[in-house]
Scaffold this motif. Sequence first.
Motif, short mmCIF file in Angstrom:
data_model
loop_
_atom_site.label_atom_id
_atom_site.label_comp_id
_atom_site.label_asym_id
_atom_site.label_seq_id
_atom_site.Cartn_x
_atom_site.Cartn_y
_atom_site.Cartn_z
N LYS A 1 0.34 25.78 8.33
CA LYS A 1 0.69 25.81 9.75
C LYS A 1 1.26 24.47 10.19
O LYS A 1 2.26 24.40 10.94
N ALA A 2 0.65 23.38 9.71
CA ALA A 2 1.15 22.04 10.04
C ALA A 2 2.56 21.84 9.47
O ALA A 2 3.42 21.26 10.15
N LEU A 3 2.78 22.32 8.26
CA LEU A 3 4.12 22.21 7.66
C LEU A 3 5.13 23.05 8.43
O LEU A 3 6.29 22.63 8.63
N ASP A 4 4.70 24.20 8.89
CA ASP A 4 5.57 25.06 9.68
C ASP A 4 5.95 24.38 11.00
O ASP A 4 7.10 24.48 11.46
N ASN A 5 5.00 23.68 11.60
CA ASN A 5 5.28 22.94 12.84
C ASN A 5 6.34 21.87 12.60
O ASN A 5 7.24 21.67 13.44
N ILE A 6 6.24 21.19 11.49
CA ILE A 6 7.23 20.16 11.16
C ILE A 6 8.61 20.79 11.00
O ILE A 6 9.62 20.26 11.49
N GLU A 7 8.65 21.92 10.33
CA GLU A 7 9.93 22.59 10.10
C GLU A 7 10.57 23.04 11.42
O GLU A 7 11.80 22.92 11.60
N LYS A 8 9.77 23.52 12.34
CA LYS A 8 10.30 24.07 13.58
C LYS A 8 10.56 23.02 14.66
O LYS A 8 11.43 23.20 15.51
N LYS A 9 9.81 21.92 14.63
CA LYS A 9 9.85 20.98 15.75
C LYS A 9 10.46 19.63 15.43
O LYS A 9 10.59 18.78 16.31
N THR A 10 10.81 19.40 14.16
CA THR A 10 11.40 18.11 13.78
C THR A 10 12.61 18.34 12.87
O THR A 10 12.87 19.45 12.43
N ASP A 11 13.29 17.27 12.57
CA ASP A 11 14.41 17.33 11.62
C ASP A 11 13.98 16.97 10.20
O ASP A 11 14.81 16.90 9.29
N ALA A 12 12.69 16.73 10.02
CA ALA A 12 12.18 16.28 8.72
C ALA A 12 11.96 17.45 7.76
O ALA A 12 11.76 18.60 8.18
N GLU A 13 11.99 17.15 6.48
CA GLU A 13 11.58 18.12 5.46
C GLU A 13 10.06 18.16 5.49
O GLU A 13 9.40 17.12 5.36
N PRO A 14 9.44 19.32 5.67
CA PRO A 14 7.98 19.38 5.82
C PRO A 14 7.20 18.75 4.67
O PRO A 14 6.27 17.98 4.88
N ILE A 15 7.59 19.08 3.45
CA ILE A 15 6.90 18.52 2.28
C ILE A 15 7.92 18.38 1.15
O ILE A 15 8.85 19.19 1.03
N TYR A 16 7.78 17.33 0.36
CA TYR A 16 8.61 17.20 -0.82
C TYR A 16 7.82 17.73 -2.00
O TYR A 16 6.80 17.16 -2.40
N MET A 17 8.26 18.86 -2.56
CA MET A 17 7.52 19.54 -3.62
C MET A 17 8.50 20.06 -4.67
O MET A 17 8.99 21.19 -4.57
N PRO A 18 8.84 19.25 -5.67
CA PRO A 18 9.76 19.73 -6.71
C PRO A 18 9.14 20.89 -7.49
O PRO A 18 7.92 21.04 -7.54
N GLY A 19 9.98 21.67 -8.11
CA GLY A 19 9.52 22.90 -8.74
C GLY A 19 8.67 22.71 -9.97
O GLY A 19 8.02 23.66 -10.42
N GLN A 20 8.65 21.50 -10.53
CA GLN A 20 7.89 21.28 -11.76
C GLN A 20 6.79 20.23 -11.59
O GLN A 20 6.48 19.48 -12.51
N ASN A 21 6.14 20.22 -10.44
CA ASN A 21 4.99 19.33 -10.24
C ASN A 21 3.80 19.96 -10.98
O ASN A 21 2.90 20.54 -10.38
N TRP A 22 3.83 19.84 -12.29
CA TRP A 22 2.94 20.58 -13.18
C TRP A 22 1.47 20.25 -12.96
O TRP A 22 0.60 21.12 -12.98
N TYR A 23 1.15 18.98 -12.69
CA TYR A 23 -0.26 18.64 -12.55
C TYR A 23 -0.86 19.17 -11.24
O TYR A 23 -2.05 19.48 -11.17
N PHE A 24 -0.05 19.28 -10.21
CA PHE A 24 -0.53 19.95 -9.00
C PHE A 24 -0.75 21.43 -9.29
O PHE A 24 -1.76 22.01 -8.89
N PHE A 25 0.18 22.04 -10.02
CA PHE A 25 0.01 23.45 -10.39
C PHE A 25 -1.23 23.64 -11.25
O PHE A 25 -1.98 24.61 -11.09
#
Length: 424
Positions: free
Chosen positions: A178-202
């Motif tokens: 929800k917080a990321l959605d707020n950033i997307e809708k209310k700011t010009d910023a990218e909500p989160i930087y999450m590359p597709g191969q962040n393997w250790y987070f996965f």
Amino acid sequence: MKRGLIAATGVAAMLVSVAACGSSDSDDNKGKGKDGWKGETLTVWAMDGSTPDGWSKDVTAAFEKKTGAKLKFEIQQWNGIQQKVTTALSESNPPDVIELGNTQTPAYAQTEGLADLSDLKKEIGADWTETLNKSSVFNEKQYAAPWFGVSRVVLYNKKIWAEAGNKDIPKTRTEFFKALDNIEKKTDAEPIYMPGQNWYFFDGLTIGTGAELVKKDGDKYVSNMSDPAVGKAMDIYKQYAKFTKAPKDKDEATPQQAEVFAEGKTGAFIGMGWEAATAIKANPKIEKDIGYFTIPGETAEKPEGVFLGGSNLAVAAGSDKQELAKEFLRIALSDKFEGQLAKEGGVIPNKESLQSNLKGNPAAEAMAPASVGGTTPLIPEWAAVENTPNPIKTYMTAVLNGKSHEEAAKSVEGELNKRLSQDL
């Protein structure tokens, strides 16, 4: 604290078997006191960034006062360390004590190049945190001692979050989205930087869903990527990916995600606490805007599963200073010096009772709940899996590009099985 991605790789270069040189636990090395060890020098291989200056100075003083011997730290680099340790353990005069990445330890233990520390575990390790100690045990024997842990946290831009109207730190995954959605809708910023191969987070997400990446088939390990629990973890990852423009076929180091964050146009990223220093180096003005919180899970009561990296301390089986090495471990792993390491280095200590030493360090406080996290499969066969190109990263990109979990898992199964069957 200057660190690389601790325990972020398997023992990629471990292609030779280390013959045990024999534990030199001889009569003339047992029961020596201060006078008996006078003139000896104990060599400890420690990785770059693991030994804060104050801790090193104080441990050295305590060791030399108690034993009469000298203590010599030799600082190593993570790049190429696997083969260097493998070679050292096979020689007649190895370093006495060696820092090992936690996921590396089982492969070294299998070579019989490490001394059995089961007696030391009974003496000083009764309350070592189970998840931190797990990687030190192989075939029910204690081949190392847990030294410290580290894990990923959320680093966020306070200015962007305030602009988006996010007032509270999210306690659940839903609140985070929800917080990321707020950033997307209310700011010009990218909500989160999450590359597709962040393997250790996965990998952390798979720990949270109870997934097993490998399974036993007779006397060997094979891929278990088709497990629905792996697919569930990837579904969660896909929810994060909806809020990023990061490439689907790159990892968090290509480019360095902290440097992307440093530009001040990203709401958050998931990384190691020390990555804040990378961001600040790239853009000193961002320091005041950086905040941290624990990666939230499905409920407020339990944080997200995380990959628990870290380091263990092992004694070389070929060292002729076995008892002196154990004296070093008794000192270095004592509550006094574990607490000092946690406070000075901002790492998770090997006992939960010592986590109070993290108070006042916001990144470390956010990391502390991860002491109940997990690791990659603690089997020697895992060593080859994470070699480039990592097939699990290939699976992740395939799912993000539209393949079903089942299709993507099937497409990497053969390569995973091939790697799991490689001789060490």
